[in-house]
Scaffold this motif. Structure first.
Motif, short mmCIF file in Angstrom:
data_model
loop_
_atom_site.label_atom_id
_atom_site.label_comp_id
_atom_site.label_asym_id
_atom_site.label_seq_id
_atom_site.Cartn_x
_atom_site.Cartn_y
_atom_site.Cartn_z
N GLN A 13 17.40 110.81 125.17
CA GLN A 13 16.93 112.18 124.96
C GLN A 13 17.55 112.76 123.70
O GLN A 13 18.65 112.35 123.29
N PRO A 88 14.45 113.54 117.55
CA PRO A 88 13.20 112.77 117.65
C PRO A 88 12.84 112.08 116.34
O PRO A 88 12.27 110.98 116.36
N THR A 122 14.22 105.01 120.39
CA THR A 122 13.26 106.08 120.66
C THR A 122 14.00 107.30 121.20
O THR A 122 14.74 107.19 122.18
N SER A 124 13.49 111.02 122.65
CA SER A 124 12.49 111.92 123.24
C SER A 124 12.95 113.37 123.11
O SER A 124 14.15 113.66 123.14
#
Length: 125
Positions: A13, A88, A122, A124
């Protein structure tokens, strides 16, 4: 021949942290400047961080300064990228690179002799 194998990527995150590792199979690891690059979908590969063979000099892209830290352990033939406060826009495939040139050249994207296969990061929102 030098083989580079990255690990440590994953899904996190925004605001979180990850540590990437890159293990080298070659000899004389301390003779190589090492770097981390990344490539996001639809974008060119860009340099993120570089470190000299001794570990005494480090360089960073402006976009990651203060958030990422590159380090190396020559006794383990491994280079690391500690990534904190992830955003992100840090989402990309991250590649490890080795160079006979200086870390200053590596951070400019030049003279890479060996590449790893990449690891996906990645972030998020």
């Amino acid at each position: 021949q030098v083989q580079l194998v990255e690990s440590g990527g994953g899904l996190v995150q925004a605001g979180g942290s990850l540590r990437l590792s890159c293990a080298s199979s070659g000899r004389a690891f301390s003779m190589y400047a090492m770097g981390w690059f990344r490539q996001a979908p639809g974008k060119e590969r860009e340099s993120v961080a570089a470190i000299s063979g001794s570990g005494g000099s480090t360089y960073y892209a402006d976009s990651v300064k203060g958030r990422f830290t590159i380090s190396r352990d020559n006794s383990k033939n491994t280079v690391y990228l500690q990534m904190n406060s992830l955003k992100p826009e840090d989402t990309a495939v991250y590649y490890c690179a080795a160079s006979f040139s200086s870390a200053g050249v590596v951070i400019q994207g030049g003279r890479i002799n060996y590449w790893g296969q990449g690891t996906q990061v990645t972030v998020s929102s």
